[in-house]
Design an enzyme around this catalytic site. Structure first.
Site, PDB file in Angstrom:
ATOM      1  N   HIS A 323     -10.592  36.891  51.279  1.00  0.00           N
ATOM      2  CA  HIS A 323      -9.088  37.306  51.170  1.00  0.00           C
ATOM      3  C   HIS A 323      -9.181  38.912  50.731  1.00  0.00           C
ATOM      4  O   HIS A 323      -8.207  39.560  51.423  1.00  0.00           O
ATOM      5  CB  HIS A 323      -8.275  36.642  50.081  1.00  0.00           C
ATOM      6  CG  HIS A 323      -8.012  35.236  50.870  1.00  0.00           C
ATOM      7  ND1 HIS A 323      -8.720  34.200  50.631  1.00  0.00           N
ATOM      8  CD2 HIS A 323      -6.616  34.881  51.622  1.00  0.00           C
ATOM      9  CE1 HIS A 323      -8.134  33.067  51.144  1.00  0.00           C
ATOM     10  NE2 HIS A 323      -6.892  33.512  51.655  1.00  0.00           N
ATOM     11  N   GLY A 324     -10.098  39.249  50.011  1.00  0.00           N
ATOM     12  CA  GLY A 324     -10.038  40.770  49.805  1.00  0.00           C
ATOM     13  C   GLY A 324     -11.154  41.076  49.026  1.00  0.00           C
ATOM     14  O   GLY A 324     -11.703  40.524  48.049  1.00  0.00           O
TER      15      GLY A 324
END
Length: 355
Positions: A323-324
């Site tokens: 996600h990041g």
């Protein structure tokens, strides 16, 4: 070119007109050109990166199919393809994160560390098309599908513009046959435009208006009391859902107007009664990807109980990192993995308590 922009609707209308005008056997050419044009609108240079991923994965799959039972060569081609794809993803998305983390660690240990960061922007959609490439090559390796011999069709599978930027993460055995079989119909087109309209409503009317409150409070939280902070938190939960699911609806609708069906990515996640059920309803294509290509290869639940819990935690750590590129996302993934483990440990007790 955002899905909720006038530019995108002009683009989609032009593609639709040409799609109907083209002979069915040539429509893949139009869609491939349109998809690369769509991506070039974000960055022309990164089209070459996408093309490189396509070529490596395409050739690796063909080589795997020609090993004739030579397991060693088969594994070698698989490893090369996965390492090449993961290497590209790591270089563009994660190198600076790990480099800066190492720099902080070495500074704390008082050890000189002067490796410079990688000065390039993150290519749009790279996590999605890399994951699609990996699932394709693994499925070919496992014998779940035959490699696609038509290079243009395979390239279209990776770059098909409705799902290119933010999913859904499609599987080869589901999407590739549609490029040969899908047919345009008025009924599907109407259904697709309705889905686009619903997604546009969720994005523009709900998510964007909730964002006004959320951003106002979160940008200056010390100026607000508990009620506004709680309200903003609840609003954010619905904002992020409406924002992401709106994109998925518009992606599915854009594909459906041309006769293609993408995978459903959300199924009323906030109706879930447990963390496990939530992840079977939220970002479904990512959850199923992590299950099939991370969790199961780690051993899944076919191992001793301690290893089973580790497998869950590792899978969710990967999810967080996906996600990041930030430790906050890793922590977020670790928390959700912990929630899953606690849910499993307390399942019998909770069932007795609620029965």
């Amino acid at each position: 070119m955002l899905f909720n922009s006038i530019e995108y609707f002009v683009f989609l209308a032009l593609v639709m007109v040409l799609y109907i005008a083209f002979k069915p056997r040539l429509r893949w050419i139009l869609l491939l050109v349109a998809s690369y044009a769509f991506y070039a609108n974000w960055s022309i240079s990164y089209c070459f990166l996408l093309l490189g991923t396509t070529v490596v994965t395409y050739l690796s799959a063909l080589l795997i199919s020609k090993t004739h039972g030579d397991i060693r060569r088969k594994k070698l081609y698989l490893a090369f393809c996965i390492l090449a794809n993961v290497g590209v993803l790591f270089l563009f998305k994660y190198f600076n994160f790990f480099n800066q983390s190492l720099g902080t660690l070495f500074q704390w240990l008082d050890i000189p560390y002067q490796v410079p960061d990688f000065k390039l922007l993150l290519p749009i959609g790279i996590s999605y098309y890399i994951f699609q490439a990996i699932s394709y090559i693994v499925d070919v390796y496992r014998g779940k599908m035959e490699p696609e011999k038509h290079f243009g069709i395979f390239a279209l599978y990776l770059v098909f513009f409705p799902k290119l930027v933010a999913g859904p993460i499609e599987r080869g055995h589901k999407l590739i046959p549609q490029f040969y079989e899908a047919k345009f119909s008025i009924a599907k087109a109407v259904s697709g435009f309705k889905l686009i309209g619903w997604g546009l409503f969720k994005k523009v009317v709900i998510a964007d208006h909730l964002a006004i409150v959320v951003n106002t409070v979160y940008d200056n939280p010390q100026s607000f009391g508990s009620i506004p902070l709680l309200t903003a938190t609840v609003f954010y939960a619905f904002q992020i859902y409406c924002d992401f699911s709106a994109y998925t609806d518009m992606a599915m609708g854009s594909a459906r107007v041309m006769g293609f069906e993408l995978t459903q990515n959300f199924q009323r996640p906030y109706y879930a009664k447990s963390i496990k059920e939530f992840w079977s309803r939220w970002h479904i294509t990512l959850s199923s990807w992590l299950r099939d290509y991370v969790y199961i290869p780690l051993g899944g639940n076919r191992v001793r109980i301690s290893r089973y819990y580790i497998n869950i935690l590792l899978t969710f750590l990967v999810s967080g990192l996906w996600h990041g590129a930030n430790w906050t996302f890793v922590l977020w993934g670790g928390l959700h993995g912990t929630y899953q483990v606690v849910s499993h440990v307390t399942r019998n007790f909770r069932q007795k308590f609620t029965s």
